[in-house]
Design a protein around this motif. Structure first.
Motif, PDB file in Angstrom:
ATOM      1  N   GLY A   1       0.803  -1.222   0.000  1.00 23.00           N
ATOM      2  CA  GLY A   1       0.000   0.000   0.000  1.00 23.00           C
ATOM      3  C   GLY A   1       0.830   1.264   0.000  1.00 23.00           C
ATOM      4  O   GLY A   1       0.373   2.320  -0.429  1.00 23.00           O
ATOM      5  N   PHE A   2       2.068   1.182   0.466  1.00 23.46           N
ATOM      6  CA  PHE A   2       2.953   2.344   0.491  1.00 23.46           C
ATOM      7  C   PHE A   2       3.774   2.458  -0.791  1.00 23.46           C
ATOM      8  O   PHE A   2       3.900   3.540  -1.360  1.00 23.46           O
ATOM      9  CB  PHE A   2       3.893   2.245   1.704  1.00 23.46           C
ATOM     10  N   ILE A   3       4.319   1.356  -1.242  1.00 26.25           N
ATOM     11  CA  ILE A   3       5.218   1.381  -2.400  1.00 26.25           C
ATOM     12  C   ILE A   3       4.460   1.588  -3.706  1.00 26.25           C
ATOM     13  O   ILE A   3       4.923   2.316  -4.584  1.00 26.25           O
ATOM     14  CB  ILE A   3       6.054   0.087  -2.455  1.00 26.25           C
ATOM     15  N   THR A   4       3.301   0.978  -3.855  1.00 27.35           N
ATOM     16  CA  THR A   4       2.540   1.082  -5.102  1.00 27.35           C
ATOM     17  C   THR A   4       2.234   2.519  -5.488  1.00 27.35           C
ATOM     18  O   THR A   4       2.490   2.915  -6.632  1.00 27.35           O
ATOM     19  CB  THR A   4       1.252   0.244  -5.020  1.00 27.35           C
ATOM     20  N   PRO A   5       1.708   3.369  -4.592  1.00 27.91           N
ATOM     21  CA  PRO A   5       1.473   4.763  -4.997  1.00 27.91           C
ATOM     22  C   PRO A   5       2.757   5.519  -5.346  1.00 27.91           C
ATOM     23  O   PRO A   5       2.769   6.365  -6.236  1.00 27.91           O
ATOM     24  CB  PRO A   5       0.805   5.401  -3.773  1.00 27.91           C
ATOM     25  N   MET A   6       3.841   5.199  -4.662  1.00 29.59           N
ATOM     26  CA  MET A   6       5.106   5.874  -4.960  1.00 29.59           C
ATOM     27  C   MET A   6       5.614   5.498  -6.356  1.00 29.59           C
ATOM     28  O   MET A   6       6.146   6.335  -7.079  1.00 29.59           O
ATOM     29  CB  MET A   6       6.166   5.516  -3.911  1.00 29.59           C
ATOM     30  N   LEU A   7       5.442   4.248  -6.734  1.00 28.86           N
ATOM     31  CA  LEU A   7       5.865   3.819  -8.064  1.00 28.86           C
ATOM     32  C   LEU A   7       4.913   4.331  -9.147  1.00 28.86           C
ATOM     33  O   LEU A   7       5.318   4.492 -10.301  1.00 28.86           O
ATOM     34  CB  LEU A   7       5.944   2.290  -8.132  1.00 28.86           C
TER      35      LEU A   7
ATOM     36  N   THR B   1      -2.088  10.579  -4.707  1.00 29.09           N
ATOM     37  CA  THR B   1      -3.377  11.151  -5.075  1.00 29.09           C
ATOM     38  C   THR B   1      -4.362  10.872  -3.945  1.00 29.09           C
ATOM     39  O   THR B   1      -4.020  10.231  -2.955  1.00 29.09           O
ATOM     40  CB  THR B   1      -3.891  10.519  -6.383  1.00 29.09           C
ATOM     41  N   ARG B   2      -5.578  11.345  -4.120  1.00 27.13           N
ATOM     42  CA  ARG B   2      -6.581  11.130  -3.072  1.00 27.13           C
ATOM     43  C   ARG B   2      -6.860   9.638  -2.867  1.00 27.13           C
ATOM     44  O   ARG B   2      -6.926   9.158  -1.741  1.00 27.13           O
ATOM     45  CB  ARG B   2      -7.859  11.866  -3.436  1.00 27.13           C
ATOM     46  N   SER B   3      -7.008   8.897  -3.947  1.00 28.07           N
ATOM     47  CA  SER B   3      -7.295   7.462  -3.812  1.00 28.07           C
ATOM     48  C   SER B   3      -6.092   6.701  -3.256  1.00 28.07           C
ATOM     49  O   SER B   3      -6.253   5.767  -2.469  1.00 28.07           O
ATOM     50  CB  SER B   3      -7.731   6.869  -5.148  1.00 28.07           C
ATOM     51  N   SER B   4      -4.888   7.090  -3.664  1.00 31.57           N
ATOM     52  CA  SER B   4      -3.720   6.396  -3.125  1.00 31.57           C
ATOM     53  C   SER B   4      -3.501   6.749  -1.652  1.00 31.57           C
ATOM     54  O   SER B   4      -2.996   5.928  -0.892  1.00 31.57           O
ATOM     55  CB  SER B   4      -2.470   6.703  -3.948  1.00 31.57           C
ATOM     56  N   ALA B   5      -3.903   7.947  -1.243  1.00 32.86           N
ATOM     57  CA  ALA B   5      -3.820   8.303   0.171  1.00 32.86           C
ATOM     58  C   ALA B   5      -4.794   7.462   0.992  1.00 32.86           C
ATOM     59  O   ALA B   5      -4.463   7.034   2.109  1.00 32.86           O
ATOM     60  CB  ALA B   5      -4.108   9.787   0.363  1.00 32.86           C
ATOM     61  N   LEU B   6      -5.971   7.186   0.438  1.00 32.47           N
ATOM     62  CA  LEU B   6      -6.918   6.306   1.122  1.00 32.47           C
ATOM     63  C   LEU B   6      -6.379   4.876   1.208  1.00 32.47           C
ATOM     64  O   LEU B   6      -6.521   4.211   2.239  1.00 32.47           O
ATOM     65  CB  LEU B   6      -8.264   6.315   0.399  1.00 32.47           C
ATOM     66  N   THR B   7      -5.744   4.435   0.142  1.00 29.98           N
ATOM     67  CA  THR B   7      -5.131   3.107   0.152  1.00 29.98           C
ATOM     68  C   THR B   7      -4.026   3.038   1.188  1.00 29.98           C
ATOM     69  O   THR B   7      -3.914   2.054   1.927  1.00 29.98           O
ATOM     70  CB  THR B   7      -4.558   2.773  -1.249  1.00 29.98           C
ATOM     71  N   LEU B   8      -3.227   4.080   1.260  1.00 32.60           N
ATOM     72  CA  LEU B   8      -2.148   4.135   2.240  1.00 32.60           C
ATOM     73  C   LEU B   8      -2.712   4.116   3.658  1.00 32.60           C
ATOM     74  O   LEU B   8      -2.216   3.399   4.526  1.00 32.60           O
ATOM     75  CB  LEU B   8      -1.297   5.378   2.017  1.00 32.60           C
ATOM     76  N   GLY B   9      -3.766   4.882   3.885  1.00 35.98           N
ATOM     77  CA  GLY B   9      -4.395   4.900   5.207  1.00 35.98           C
ATOM     78  C   GLY B   9      -4.978   3.551   5.585  1.00 35.98           C
ATOM     79  O   GLY B   9      -4.839   3.092   6.718  1.00 35.98           O
ATOM     80  N   ALA B  10      -5.625   2.896   4.625  1.00 34.46           N
ATOM     81  CA  ALA B  10      -6.201   1.573   4.887  1.00 34.46           C
ATOM     82  C   ALA B  10      -5.110   0.541   5.158  1.00 34.46           C
ATOM     83  O   ALA B  10      -5.241  -0.295   6.063  1.00 34.46           O
ATOM     84  CB  ALA B  10      -7.065   1.127   3.707  1.00 34.46           C
ATOM     85  N   SER B  11      -4.030   0.616   4.402  1.00 39.15           N
ATOM     86  CA  SER B  11      -2.948  -0.351   4.624  1.00 39.15           C
ATOM     87  C   SER B  11      -2.275  -0.109   5.973  1.00 39.15           C
ATOM     88  O   SER B  11      -1.878  -1.051   6.654  1.00 39.15           O
ATOM     89  CB  SER B  11      -1.926  -0.304   3.484  1.00 39.15           C
TER      90      SER B  11
END
Length: 78
Positions: A37-43, A48-58
């Protein structure tokens, strides 16, 4: 093949080792979910807003799995 039934009781040390192995597995699953959940948005190119939600959920999954693992370890026997 299945092992033959062993009527000997499980020792405290064996129970403790099984409990520690389960706690380690649960904690590792949480760390893996967080890493993905952390590495995927960085790559993918940024936060973005959706990746921030993914990061928060992870992160929430990481925290919950860690707390579950700690609770399992409370049951270790002397």
């Amino acid at each position: 093949m299945s092992e033959a039934f062993d009527p000997r009781p499980i020792t405290k040390a064996a129970k403790n080792e099984r409990r520690k192995l389960l706690a380690t597995t649960i904690n590792t699953v949480g760390l893996t979910v967080f890493a993905v959940g952390f590495i995927t948005p960085m790559l993918a190119g940024g936060l973005t807003r959706s990746s921030a939600l993914t990061l928060g959920a992870s992160f929430a999954i990481l925290a919950m799995s860690h707390l579950i693992a700690r609770r399992l370890l409370r049951g270790l026997e002397d």
